[in-house]
Design a protein around this motif. Structure first.
Motif, mmCIF file in Angstrom:
data_model
loop_
_atom_site.group_PDB
_atom_site.id
_atom_site.type_symbol
_atom_site.label_atom_id
_atom_site.label_comp_id
_atom_site.label_asym_id
_atom_site.label_seq_id
_atom_site.Cartn_x
_atom_site.Cartn_y
_atom_site.Cartn_z
ATOM 1 N N ASP A 136 0.859 -1.190 0.000
ATOM 2 C CA ASP A 136 0.000 0.000 0.000
ATOM 3 C C ASP A 136 0.897 1.242 0.000
ATOM 4 O OD1 ASP A 136 -1.868 1.936 0.316
ATOM 5 O OD2 ASP A 136 -2.833 1.065 2.094
ATOM 6 N N ASP A 138 0.335 4.147 -1.166
ATOM 7 C CA ASP A 138 -0.390 5.384 -0.839
ATOM 8 C C ASP A 138 -0.315 5.656 0.668
ATOM 9 O OD1 ASP A 138 -1.172 4.799 -3.470
ATOM 10 O OD2 ASP A 138 -3.015 5.951 -3.229
ATOM 11 N N ALA A 139 -0.520 4.600 1.445
ATOM 12 C CA ALA A 139 -0.513 4.759 2.909
ATOM 13 C C ALA A 139 0.878 5.166 3.396
ATOM 14 C CB ALA A 139 -0.953 3.454 3.571
ATOM 15 N N LYS A 142 1.544 8.825 2.452
ATOM 16 C CA LYS A 142 0.766 9.727 3.296
ATOM 17 C C LYS A 142 1.438 9.910 4.660
ATOM 18 C CE LYS A 142 -3.986 10.376 4.727
ATOM 19 N NZ LYS A 142 -5.233 9.710 5.000
ATOM 20 N N LYS A 143 1.853 8.790 5.220
ATOM 21 C CA LYS A 143 2.488 8.810 6.547
ATOM 22 C C LYS A 143 3.789 9.630 6.508
ATOM 23 C CE LYS A 143 4.341 5.102 9.570
ATOM 24 N NZ LYS A 143 4.407 5.502 10.889
#
Ligand code: SF4
Length: 453
Positions: A136, A138-139, A142-143
């Motif tokens: 993932d 994207d996750a 983002k983090k």
């Protein structure tokens, strides 16, 4: 010598013009035929070439090392400042990462790299293996973005998921995430963004200078000599000028929908198209006639200087034959016009990613007997070059060895060139390079292969 055949499944992607009026139906926009060893690159490579010139961003390839090595320094893309783009970073995924996932490694790599290089943004490229193991990204992006306070942009470019064109789209989607995040304060009403100019050998500087001479402000160049902060405020420009339409029309469309910025398609190659690109921008700003006046003055002084210099090349190249094989078909239009100016005949015009309209346009432009080909391969290209007795191939890194092995001239119109081919000076450079390659004395030691019956 034997005639070279064509794979049955490829026939509908090849067309030889017989007459202006005959029906035309070429197959394109499809996946490459298995076994045909296409000249096309993968989706990931498509994204990589579009985003690579953003010079103050970190570019991290999430996947096995080969994907990063394959695209390391893939474009000249010169920068007037930072050169972070020229470093190729990879998470270097191994067997255990494939089994247990690569997200932790991606997170760790990003933190380490951002701390060390302090980039303005980071692009994280998904490769084939990521599409298979399902990290993932994207996750993770983002983090990291929240922790480090910079845009960390996932690029969904898994190599297997389509054609190179899908890579262009993934790159545009990533860019669109930062467009609109900067201040537009102080941007002139007479301002543009240049889209699809990659500054391979300093072309973006030449073009920017022309527009500046006309009184136009260039807010952002995407992505040649690109800067993250300029892209962030690019929504403040009044017009988007799209040069490489195959790669950047998507971004221009999205900016039109979201910010109402109109766009035009141009080409900076050849006298005719270069002049038109300046006139078209001037026409857009018709409430200020001084812009058109300046454009006319610029074109007239450049052409006056260039014209006498081209005559020697024209004389030597008249009647010689050229084969064109390029990435986006739009480029081929300008090349045909420029070669015509040099009185050369175009015997082959092909591209990796053209669409129906592009090929229809090529058919209209080309002379009878010209072969038009979509998504070709080395064997086919050799066949047409031999049969049509071409003296020159214009293409990229993968076409260069074909030309040299067949004993004919070559002109790099792609990533690896070191001299600018855009603008009026670019037309001179182009004519000189074609002349030097076609008439090189080296061909007496490497006689041209040909004469297929
Ligand atoms: S096809 Fe897949 S594995 Fe090969 S370079 Fe592209 S992303 Fe990497």
């Amino acid at each position: 010598m034997e005639t070279i055949g064509i794979l049955e499944g490829r026939r509908r992607q090849i067309y030889e013009k017989k007459s202006q009026t005959e029906s035309f139906d070429i197959t394109c926009d499809t996946k490459s035929l298995s076994g045909s060893v296409s000249q096309r690159a993968c989706v990931f490579c498509g994204s990589r070439v579009v985003l690579y010139p953003v010079a103050d961003a970190l570019h991290l390839v999430h996947g096995p090392i080969g994907c990063a090595a394959y695209t390391w320094d893939i474009r000249g893309a010169v920068s007037s400042g930072p050169e972070l783009h020229r470093l190729s970073f990879s998470t270097d995924l191994k067997e255990m990462d494939v089994i247990y996932g690569g997200e932790k490694k991606l997170y760790k790599s990003l933190i380490e790299l951002i701390d060390q290089y302090n980039p303005k943004a980071a692009f994280i490229y998904s490769t084939c293996i990521i599409g298979l193991i399902g990290d993932d990204i994207d996750a993770v992006c983002k983090k990291v973005s929240q922790e480090k306070g910079i845009p960390v942009l996932p690029v969904h470019s898994e190599g297997f998921k389509g054609t190179k064109k899908d890579g262009y789209k993934a790159a545009c989607l990533a860019l669109m995430k930062i467009v609109g995040t900067g201040s537009t304060e102080g941007i002139s009403k007479y301002s543009i963004n240049i889209l699809g100019e990659f500054n391979l050998a300093g072309e973006a500087w030449i073009i920017k200078d022309y527009y500046n001479q006309m009184g136009i402000e260039v807010v952002s160049t995407m992505t040649g000599d690109g800067r993250v902060d300029d892209i962030r405020r690019s929504h403040g420009a009044s017009l988007n000028v799209v040069q490489c339409s195959g790669s950047m029309t998507k971004l221009a469309q999205m900016m039109k929908e979201r910010y109402g910025i109109p766009f035009i398609r141009v080409s900076y190659f050849g006298i005719e198209d270069m002049s038109q690109a300046l006139y078209d921008v001037a026409k857009h700003f018709n409430d200020k006639p001084e812009i058109m006046e300046a454009a006319k003055k610029l074109v007239s002084s450049e052409v006056m200087e260039l014209y006498p210099k081209l005559q020697k090349f024209r004389k030597a190249l008249s009647g010689r034959r050229a084969a064109i094989y390029v990435g986006g078909a739009f480029k081929a239009f300008s090349l045909i016009k420029a070669l015509r100016y040099l009185e050369m005949d175009v015997v082959l015009a092909g591209s990796q990613t053209g669409n129906k309209d592009d090929y229809l346009g090529l058919k209209e432009m080309c002379d009878e007997g010209t072969v038009i080909v979509d998504d070709s391969n080395p064997v086919e290209l050799s066949k047409f070059v031999l049969e049509k007795e071409a003296d020159l191939i214009i293409g990229g890194v993968k076409e260069r060895p074909i030309a040299y092995k067949l004993g004919i001239g070559f002109c790099d119109h792609n990533h690896e060139r070191k001299i600018p081919l855009a603008g009026f000076i670019g037309m001179y450079n182009f004519a000189k390079e074609v002349y030097e390659s076609v008439t090189s004395p080296v061909w007496q030691f490497m006689p041209r292969k040909g004469g297929l019956k």
